[in-house]
Write a protein that holds these residues in place. Sequence first.
Motif, PDB file in Angstrom:
ATOM      1  N   SER A 227     -43.415 -21.022   9.364  1.00 17.68           N
ATOM      2  CA  SER A 227     -43.350 -22.597   9.899  1.00 17.68           C
ATOM      3  C   SER A 227     -44.406 -22.953   9.948  1.00 17.68           C
ATOM      4  CB  SER A 227     -42.710 -21.713  11.662  1.00 17.68           C
ATOM      5  OG  SER A 227     -41.399 -21.414  11.074  1.00 17.68           O
ATOM      6  N   LEU A 235     -47.681 -22.672  12.776  1.00 12.69           N
ATOM      7  CA  LEU A 235     -46.450 -22.538  14.352  1.00 12.69           C
ATOM      8  C   LEU A 235     -46.561 -21.000  14.235  1.00 12.69           C
ATOM      9  CD1 LEU A 235     -44.052 -25.309  14.133  1.00 12.69           C
ATOM     10  CD2 LEU A 235     -46.197 -25.081  15.854  1.00 12.69           C
ATOM     11  N   LYS A 253     -37.067 -20.491  14.319  1.00 11.95           N
ATOM     12  CA  LYS A 253     -37.610 -20.048  15.498  1.00 11.95           C
ATOM     13  C   LYS A 253     -37.326 -21.735  16.267  1.00 11.95           C
ATOM     14  CE  LYS A 253     -40.136 -16.472  16.712  1.00 11.95           C
ATOM     15  NZ  LYS A 253     -41.315 -15.995  17.154  1.00 11.95           N
ATOM     16  N   TYR A 255     -39.906 -23.473  18.588  1.00 15.47           N
ATOM     17  CA  TYR A 255     -41.454 -23.410  18.654  1.00 15.47           C
ATOM     18  C   TYR A 255     -41.363 -25.219  20.007  1.00 15.47           C
ATOM     19  CZ  TYR A 255     -42.830 -20.454  15.912  1.00 15.47           C
ATOM     20  OH  TYR A 255     -42.745 -19.157  14.969  1.00 15.47           O
ATOM     21  N   THR A 260     -36.677 -28.759  15.878  1.00 16.65           N
ATOM     22  CA  THR A 260     -36.374 -26.874  14.898  1.00 16.65           C
ATOM     23  C   THR A 260     -35.388 -27.618  13.732  1.00 16.65           C
ATOM     24  OG1 THR A 260     -35.881 -25.736  16.983  1.00 16.65           O
ATOM     25  CG2 THR A 260     -35.028 -25.049  15.362  1.00 16.65           C
ATOM     26  N   TYR A 278     -41.556 -28.564  10.539  1.00 16.00           N
ATOM     27  CA  TYR A 278     -41.395 -28.593  11.915  1.00 16.00           C
ATOM     28  C   TYR A 278     -41.943 -29.687  12.842  1.00 16.00           C
ATOM     29  CZ  TYR A 278     -39.795 -23.913  12.899  1.00 16.00           C
ATOM     30  OH  TYR A 278     -38.966 -22.681  13.164  1.00 16.00           O
TER      31      TYR A 278
END
Length: 615
Positions: A227, A235, A253, A255, A260, A278
């Motif tokens: 990510s 991330l 996930k 963050y 997302t 992201y």
Amino acid sequence: MRKTMVLTLLAATSFGLVTVGQAHAATASYTTTFKYVDATTNKTLKTVKTTGSKNKTYTYKPVAIKYYATPAKLSYKVTKASTITLKVKATYRKATIKYVDRYNNATIKTATTKMVPVGKTASFTPVSVSGYKVTSTATKKLANVKLDSTVTFAYDKLFKLTQNMVAMDTKKSLGTSSQTVKRGQTVTLTPKSVADYVTPPVQKVQVNKDTTATFNYQRLYNVTINSVGSDGVKLGSVKQTVQQGQTVTATPKNYAGYATPTSQKVTPTKDMTVTVTYPKFYTVNVVEKAADGTVLATRSLQGQAGQSVKVTPESHEGYVAPKDQTVNQATTVAFIYQIDRTYQDDAYNKLIASTDNQEQSKLALAAYKADYTQATTLASYQAAQQVMSTMTLKSLGGHAMRIVDSYNSNDIIAGKKMGASDITMADGSNDVYIAYFASGDYDWVVDQTTKQAGWIKQSLLTTDGVGMRDGDAYTYKVEKKSDLTGSYVYVGNDVTGTLDSYTIQYGINGNYDDAVVKLTFNKDVNVPVKAGDFTMEKASLFVGDSDNPIMADSQATDWTNQQVYSVTFSISADDADELIEYGGYVGYGSVSDLGEKPHAFNLPGENSGDYSTSV
């Protein structure tokens, strides 16, 4: 049966014979057969033949037979050809050891033998046979051996069971293993674990021949999900394994500070890495509330860094949605919702239009209109609109009336609007009231002198003893005679009260030609009056010429317990005009055993001279 001859041998020969003496003359010769028989089984073991001269006696020395005891020498005489049976005793017996397949009893190894001393006990143990496994390794025994015997050892055929592990991605073997298994045996095979492969399930195999069990191993691929923020910030990273041929959903996930992204589906064919980007974002909090401060809804939006976000207010029933707002950074957007008043006057205007006297209807509805025009909450606005939409105004034609309240005071109780808290509406002694509209149980009444108006509940209204009327455009006239106020009322010779008012009303009971004469009295509280002493039920009104008067009987009940009481007479409008112009009188009281006499109460007219009271 042939007889056996037992001879005594005197000389030995090469056949075990011994001759006695020497023959010089030719003699006959015979063959003697010696038959060796097993003393236990009677089995013929051996035969020996010898020739001897007739009538000669010979000594026979038995030959030795292996594993048998040799008999002693014996003598016999030759007389003819004969057979001599020798029963010999075995000293050993033969034990035969067999090796057979337990499945079909087939011989799997050449049998062996062993000589065992008679009467002894012999022990036997199984031997190894290639490709077989003895069913039982226990020692077998032959006790007190007397005869030849057989000992059998059973064996199970051994087959090779091979376990082959095959990688399904390469179709190559990951390894093999094998074991020997007895015929008919069911074996549970548990596959070994192999790194990066899914361990297949356990197999059960029944073996009746050389067998290979194949285990197919599905490849496990390592999928790494990285990510990364749009600003390059790493991330996080997640690793998971995925079986060959299967699809995995890479769910990102959350963050903080980043939007997302959507999930991705991956069907790996090798170890692989998936990078999920992201977008950097900011949060916009949205508060939607009414003008009175009531919070209608809250929510939040995400905006990507460097991009603006258009915030559109949601719709809320009963409110006017404000305009959109555009923001480009983290903030709180507050939307203020006003009550939707687009059609607020529809019911009001419709109700006004349904009446002839619109000015009065506007006054009658003013408080109701203020309820919704000044409403600050949606609930109060909708409640006021509901009242207005269900309200009706029934025109009473502008009835004029003299009104007193239910307590016969000089005031009436009125409210600003129907159902509101009552207020006191002052009543002047000569005021005229007009009822313009009826709505439910209330009338809209206006004091024509003070111009004070209000909604009055009909149960509190009376028009000098006559109920409210319905009608179309009636004009009522009221004549009030105040000149007689204070005149005395008698019972016998006693003054019991004074006249309070004398009123002539026109247009009674919805009929313009009718009228009512009403007299109101104040009782003297210092004079005791018993029930039945004085009732206005016995009063009569006389109008006009005393020789031929117009007469009307009173409409009143016993006033014994009343402080203020009234009596009415129903006459025509024409008779009422005559009473006003020429006057009349009211006769009341009665002649009783006490010597009381009737009384008369003069009602002077405008053209009949002085107003006075007579008795």
